[in-house]
Design a protein around this motif. Sequence first.
Motif, PDB file in Angstrom:
ATOM      1  N   LEU A  22     -58.427 -98.687  92.040  1.00 58.42           N
ATOM      2  CA  LEU A  22     -57.246 -98.448  92.868  1.00 58.42           C
ATOM      3  C   LEU A  22     -56.026 -99.253  92.408  1.00 58.42           C
ATOM      4  O   LEU A  22     -54.964 -98.669  92.154  1.00 58.42           O
ATOM      5  CB  LEU A  22     -57.571 -98.700  94.348  1.00 58.42           C
ATOM      6  N   PRO A  23     -56.162-100.595  92.268  1.00 57.67           N
ATOM      7  CA  PRO A  23     -54.964-101.348  91.841  1.00 57.67           C
ATOM      8  C   PRO A  23     -54.432-100.873  90.491  1.00 57.67           C
ATOM      9  O   PRO A  23     -53.216-100.812  90.285  1.00 57.67           O
ATOM     10  CB  PRO A  23     -55.457-102.791  91.745  1.00 57.67           C
ATOM     11  N   ASN A  24     -55.329-100.517  89.592  1.00 55.23           N
ATOM     12  CA  ASN A  24     -54.870-100.099  88.272  1.00 55.23           C
ATOM     13  C   ASN A  24     -54.205 -98.729  88.277  1.00 55.23           C
ATOM     14  O   ASN A  24     -53.318 -98.466  87.475  1.00 55.23           O
ATOM     15  CB  ASN A  24     -56.043-100.105  87.290  1.00 55.23           C
ATOM     16  N   SER A  25     -54.678 -97.872  89.183  1.00 54.56           N
ATOM     17  CA  SER A  25     -54.109 -96.518  89.144  1.00 54.56           C
ATOM     18  C   SER A  25     -52.859 -96.407  90.004  1.00 54.56           C
ATOM     19  O   SER A  25     -52.111 -95.442  89.908  1.00 54.56           O
ATOM     20  CB  SER A  25     -55.158 -95.499  89.578  1.00 54.56           C
ATOM     21  N   ILE A  26     -52.612 -97.421  90.820  1.00 58.63           N
ATOM     22  CA  ILE A  26     -51.518 -97.251  91.789  1.00 58.63           C
ATOM     23  C   ILE A  26     -50.153 -97.619  91.206  1.00 58.63           C
ATOM     24  O   ILE A  26     -49.119 -97.189  91.723  1.00 58.63           O
ATOM     25  CB  ILE A  26     -51.824 -98.058  93.083  1.00 58.63           C
ATOM     26  N   VAL A  27     -50.154 -98.367  90.079  1.00 54.45           N
ATOM     27  CA  VAL A  27     -48.869 -98.797  89.522  1.00 54.45           C
ATOM     28  C   VAL A  27     -47.925 -97.629  89.196  1.00 54.45           C
ATOM     29  O   VAL A  27     -46.775 -97.614  89.648  1.00 54.45           O
ATOM     30  CB  VAL A  27     -49.087 -99.717  88.306  1.00 54.45           C
ATOM     31  N   PRO A  28     -48.402 -96.637  88.431  1.00 57.91           N
ATOM     32  CA  PRO A  28     -47.468 -95.530  88.156  1.00 57.91           C
ATOM     33  C   PRO A  28     -47.014 -94.824  89.434  1.00 57.91           C
ATOM     34  O   PRO A  28     -45.884 -94.331  89.519  1.00 57.91           O
ATOM     35  CB  PRO A  28     -48.269 -94.575  87.273  1.00 57.91           C
ATOM     36  N   THR A  29     -47.881 -94.805  90.450  1.00 55.89           N
ATOM     37  CA  THR A  29     -47.522 -94.121  91.697  1.00 55.89           C
ATOM     38  C   THR A  29     -46.419 -94.871  92.437  1.00 55.89           C
ATOM     39  O   THR A  29     -45.528 -94.249  93.017  1.00 55.89           O
ATOM     40  CB  THR A  29     -48.762 -93.985  92.600  1.00 55.89           C
ATOM     41  N   VAL A  30     -46.488 -96.196  92.389  1.00 49.95           N
ATOM     42  CA  VAL A  30     -45.432 -96.989  93.033  1.00 49.95           C
ATOM     43  C   VAL A  30     -44.084 -96.663  92.389  1.00 49.95           C
ATOM     44  O   VAL A  30     -43.079 -96.459  93.068  1.00 49.95           O
ATOM     45  CB  VAL A  30     -45.733 -98.502  92.922  1.00 49.95           C
ATOM     46  N   ASN A  31     -44.079 -96.551  91.080  1.00 47.21           N
ATOM     47  CA  ASN A  31     -42.825 -96.231  90.396  1.00 47.21           C
ATOM     48  C   ASN A  31     -42.362 -94.812  90.700  1.00 47.21           C
ATOM     49  O   ASN A  31     -41.177 -94.554  90.879  1.00 47.21           O
ATOM     50  CB  ASN A  31     -42.973 -96.440  88.894  1.00 47.21           C
ATOM     51  N   LEU A  32     -43.339 -93.907  90.799  1.00 45.72           N
ATOM     52  CA  LEU A  32     -43.000 -92.527  91.154  1.00 45.72           C
ATOM     53  C   LEU A  32     -42.343 -92.490  92.539  1.00 45.72           C
ATOM     54  O   LEU A  32     -41.359 -91.790  92.766  1.00 45.72           O
ATOM     55  CB  LEU A  32     -44.281 -91.687  91.153  1.00 45.72           C
ATOM     56  N   LEU A  33     -42.913 -93.298  93.425  1.00 44.44           N
ATOM     57  CA  LEU A  33     -42.385 -93.375  94.782  1.00 44.44           C
ATOM     58  C   LEU A  33     -40.935 -93.881  94.767  1.00 44.44           C
ATOM     59  O   LEU A  33     -40.057 -93.345  95.444  1.00 44.44           O
ATOM     60  CB  LEU A  33     -43.269 -94.326  95.601  1.00 44.44           C
ATOM     61  N   ALA A  34     -40.703 -94.911  93.953  1.00 48.73           N
ATOM     62  CA  ALA A  34     -39.356 -95.480  93.882  1.00 48.73           C
ATOM     63  C   ALA A  34     -38.362 -94.467  93.334  1.00 48.73           C
ATOM     64  O   ALA A  34     -37.232 -94.368  93.814  1.00 48.73           O
ATOM     65  CB  ALA A  34     -39.376 -96.734  93.019  1.00 48.73           C
ATOM     66  N   ILE A  35     -38.834 -93.707  92.326  1.00 49.54           N
ATOM     67  CA  ILE A  35     -37.930 -92.699  91.759  1.00 49.54           C
ATOM     68  C   ILE A  35     -37.602 -91.635  92.802  1.00 49.54           C
ATOM     69  O   ILE A  35     -36.491 -91.138  92.894  1.00 49.54           O
ATOM     70  CB  ILE A  35     -38.579 -92.046  90.512  1.00 49.54           C
ATOM     71  N   ASN A  36     -38.622 -91.333  93.625  1.00 49.32           N
ATOM     72  CA  ASN A  36     -38.442 -90.270  94.617  1.00 49.32           C
ATOM     73  C   ASN A  36     -37.623 -90.699  95.820  1.00 49.32           C
ATOM     74  O   ASN A  36     -37.328 -89.888  96.683  1.00 49.32           O
ATOM     75  CB  ASN A  36     -39.810 -89.774  95.088  1.00 49.32           C
ATOM     76  N   ILE A  37     -37.294 -91.978  95.893  1.00 51.75           N
ATOM     77  CA  ILE A  37     -36.627 -92.462  97.099  1.00 51.75           C
ATOM     78  C   ILE A  37     -35.261 -91.778  97.261  1.00 51.75           C
ATOM     79  O   ILE A  37     -34.833 -91.473  98.371  1.00 51.75           O
ATOM     80  CB  ILE A  37     -36.496 -94.008  97.108  1.00 51.75           C
ATOM     81  N   GLY A  38     -34.602 -91.497  96.162  1.00 51.20           N
ATOM     82  CA  GLY A  38     -33.321 -90.787  96.210  1.00 51.20           C
ATOM     83  C   GLY A  38     -33.513 -89.409  96.815  1.00 51.20           C
ATOM     84  O   GLY A  38     -32.790 -88.985  97.722  1.00 51.20           O
ATOM     85  N   TRP A  39     -34.549 -88.740  96.317  1.00 46.06           N
ATOM     86  CA  TRP A  39     -34.879 -87.410  96.831  1.00 46.06           C
ATOM     87  C   TRP A  39     -35.207 -87.482  98.321  1.00 46.06           C
ATOM     88  O   TRP A  39     -34.812 -86.648  99.116  1.00 46.06           O
ATOM     89  CB  TRP A  39     -36.077 -86.878  96.033  1.00 46.06           C
ATOM     90  N   LEU A  40     -35.917 -88.553  98.681  1.00 46.69           N
ATOM     91  CA  LEU A  40     -36.353 -88.743 100.061  1.00 46.69           C
ATOM     92  C   LEU A  40     -35.149 -88.925 100.986  1.00 46.69           C
ATOM     93  O   LEU A  40     -35.056 -88.316 102.041  1.00 46.69           O
ATOM     94  CB  LEU A  40     -37.240 -89.990 100.107  1.00 46.69           C
ATOM     95  N   ILE A  41     -34.217 -89.774 100.553  1.00 46.86           N
ATOM     96  CA  ILE A  41     -33.032 -90.023 101.371  1.00 46.86           C
ATOM     97  C   ILE A  41     -32.220 -88.737 101.503  1.00 46.86           C
ATOM     98  O   ILE A  41     -31.743 -88.395 102.578  1.00 46.86           O
ATOM     99  CB  ILE A  41     -32.184 -91.163 100.765  1.00 46.86           C
ATOM    100  N   GLY A  42     -32.103 -88.002 100.407  1.00 48.00           N
ATOM    101  CA  GLY A  42     -31.405 -86.714 100.462  1.00 48.00           C
ATOM    102  C   GLY A  42     -32.125 -85.766 101.416  1.00 48.00           C
ATOM    103  O   GLY A  42     -31.501 -85.039 102.174  1.00 48.00           O
TER     104      GLY A  42
END
Lengths: 506, 312
Positions: B231-251
Motif C-alpha cells: 500500500l505505501p509503495n503504490s500510493i505515491v503516484p496516486t497522491v500526485n495524481l490527486l494533487a494534479i486533479n485538484i484543479g479539476w476538482l475545484i472547477g
Amino acid sequence: MKFAWKHALLAAGLMLGLAGWGADRAAAAGTLTIAREQDSTTFDPAKTILAPDIWVLTQFYSTLVRSDITATKILPDLAESWTISPDGKTYTFKLRAAKFSDGSPVQASDVVFSLKRVRDMKDAPLRALFSPLDQAEAPDPATVVLTLKTPSPPFLATLAMFAASILPEKAVTAAGDKFGEQPVGSGAFVLREWRRGDTVVLERNPNFWEPGLPKLDRIEWKYVDNDNTRVLKLQAGEVDAATFIPWNQIKQLQADPKLNVQLDNSTRLDHILINHSHKPLDNKLVRQALNTAIDQKAIVDVVTSGFGTVANSFFPLNGVDYNPDNKNYAHDPAKAKAMLEQAGVKNLKLDFVIVAGDSSHEQIAVLVKDQLAKIGVELNIVKLEAGQQWDALVAGDYDLGIMWWLNDVSDPDEKAQFCVSGDPENRSYYTNYNNPEVSVLVQKAAVELDPAKRKEMYYKIQAIAKDDVHWIDLYYSPFRNASRSNVKGFVQDPLGRYALETASVE
Amino acid sequence: MYRFRFVLFRPLQLVPVLLGISAITFVLVRSIPGDPARILLGSRATPETIAQIRAQFGLDEPLWLQFVYFLKNLVHGDMGRSILYKSEVLGIVTDRIEPTAVLVAGSVLLAVVFAVSLSALAATHKGRATDHLVRMFSTAGLGFPAFWLGIMLMMVFSVRLELFPVSGYGDTPLDRLHHMLLPCLTVALALSAVLTRNLRASMIAQMASDYATAARARGLPDRAIFWRHVLPNSIVPTVNLLAINIGWLIGGTVVIESVFSIPGMGQLLVRAIFSRDYMVVQAVAMVFACASVLVNFAADIATVAIDPRVKL
C-alpha cells in the motif's frame, strides 16, 4: 482475503449511520420556506433593478400608496388619503400613524427624505422616473406635499413602486453604504439574517401598522438555482414553495395532490427586437411580412408548454390601458411571401442574436428560423453569452434579437417612453424605431389628466406600433410558482411583488 | 536543514504565482465583451447612470491605472468593492471559502476511502468477479456527468428514502455534515473512479515485485505484506495524481454547488462572471490559485513522508 470486504462494509455502515438522523422536513407552522432561482444582491430599494432583490425587499418597506393585486388600481398605504390639485401638480398626502421596525415613528420628513434620495442619488437605476418631482415638503409630521414640474398622471403609480419605499432618515444616514445589508422599513417583515448565496431569513415586523398582519412569523428564502433541485426540494417537502417552475414540469406538478401550481398574471412580454436601421428592415412592408410569417401560437405551445398567451400588443396582458382587441397579424406564410415580393426583397439574410444556453431562446430561434425559411428568409442564429448579447443589442449590432420586458410600474408611461417613443437615449429599446406620430402621442398621454382620453391615446399607440411592427410581440407568460397544498395565498402581483403579508401556512 | 528550508520557503512561491494570476485574470476578465454597469442596470439604464457607476468603480480609468490601484489596495488588504453586491469583496469571498473547502476535503476523503478499499479488493482478487466489478465501476464512474449523478442520488436518497436533505448547506456543524454528504459522494464517485484505476494497477505491480515475493518467502502473512509494504509503495503516484486533479476538482465544484445549492466559491464565480463583477472574479481566482499551490505543496510533503527514497 476477507479483510477488504470488512473495510468496505465498515465504510458503508458509517455512511448509513451518518444518514441516520432523518432530514428535517415539513417546516414549522407560521414559517414559509421558499426556494427561489436567484440570490439577492442588496436590499436598498433605490439601488437595484434586479427582480430577486425587489421581490424580497418589498417585504421590508411600505410606500405612500401601493398598487392592488391586479396592478391596475392605486390603494392607500402609509398615506391614508391624498388630494391632487386641479392642475395636477400638487399632491398632498395625509400619513397614518405607523412605525418603522426599529420603533421610530414614520414621519413626513422621512417621506421627503426617501423621495429626494431616490431622485438625487446619481447611481439610482430608476431615478429618471422621479425627475418630475420638483419640491417635497413636510408642513407637519403627518402631511407631505409634493410639487411636480409638470402634471404627471403616472406619478402616483411611480410612488407605489419599490424604488419609492419610505425609509427612516436616521437609520439610513447612520448605516451609510451598509443600509443595503441592514434594511429598516415599515413593511410587514424585517430582515433577521442574510447568508449570501444561501438563505435570507425574514421575521414578522411587530410594529407593522396593518392590524392582524402579517399572518406568517417567519419567511426563509432559499437560493436554489438549479431548476430540478428546486422542484425536488418542493416534492420532498423540504421547502413549502418554489419559484420559476420550468414550463415542462408544470403539468406533472399540477397532477400531484400535495402541491398547488400557481400561475399568476404577469406583465412579462417576450418579443423579437428588429433593428430598423438595417436595410431592408426600415421598410414597414418587410417587417409586416416577417410578423405575418411568424406563428406565435406554435411558439407559445413549444416554449411555454401552452401556458403562455399569444401577445397582441406591446402592452402587458390585462395591464392598465391594455387593449384586448388590438389587431394582431394572422399567421399566413403565403401572404407573407407575397408581401416580401411586393417589397422587392429577395434572398434576405438576417442575423438573429440570442443568448447561448438559454433554452427558451434556443427553442424560439429554431422555430422562427424554420418559419421564416418558408418565406425564403434565411436566418443566421448568433448565440452570445447574455452580457454580450445585451451589448450587441445596445450597439445595434443585430438584425433580430430576443428580449423581454417586465413592468416596474403599473402605469404604461414608462414602457411607452422606453419602447416606442424614439427618444435618442434608448432609441425605442435599441430598435431605432421612430414614428413621429407615436412620439407625439406618447408625450401627450404622459401629461393627459383625463383617464378616458389617456386610454384612447394608448389604444392608438398600441395600434400604430403593431401596424408599424416596431418589434414582433411573441407571448405573455404568467409567473409560475408552486407550493405545498397547506400554503395559502402565495401569490404574485403582475409586477412580481409577492403578497406575503397575507400568506399563511396551515 | 534542507527540509526545513523547503517547508519554509516553498510557500513564498505563492507571491509570484498570485501576482501572475491576478495580472492574467485582470486582463482576461476585462477583455470579455460586456459592460458591467450596463449589465447591472439592464434595459432601464440611462447613459448618465451608466457613466456614474463606471466612475464610481473606477472603470473609466485606463486599464494599467486600474491595475495599479488594484495592487495598491491589495497591499492594504483591500480587495475592492463588488459592483453587483455593492459590498466589500473580501467579506463576500471569505464567507464562501468554507463550504467549498468542506466540499473538496470531504470529496477527497471519501474518494480516498473508496479508492483504497476498492483497489485493495480488486488487486487482491485480480482477475476474479470482484476485480471485474471494480473495474466496471471505475469505467462507469468516469462516464456519468456529475450533475446527472447528483440529481439521481438526490432522487434516491433524499426524495425516495428521505435519508438526506435534497440541497443546501445547513446551520450547525453536524447539520452541515449531513447536508454535504450527498454532494461529497457525487464528487467522490467520479474522483475515486480515476484514482481506483491508477491505484489498482500500481498495487498489482507492487504485489508482483521482488520485495513482495521475498517477504512472502520469509513467511510474512499476506495481510501484513499488503498493508505494510504494498500500500505505501503504490500510493505515491496516486497522491500526485490527486494533487494534479485538484484543479479539476475545484472547477468541478461549480456544477456540484449549483446542483446542491451550496453557497460556495464556484457558485459565486459563475454569477460574478455573468455580471462582469471584475473584483469578485479576481478574488475568487486568487483563492483558487492559492488552494492549488498549497495542495501541491502538501502533496510534495506527503510524498516525502510516505516514501523515504524521495528527497526534497
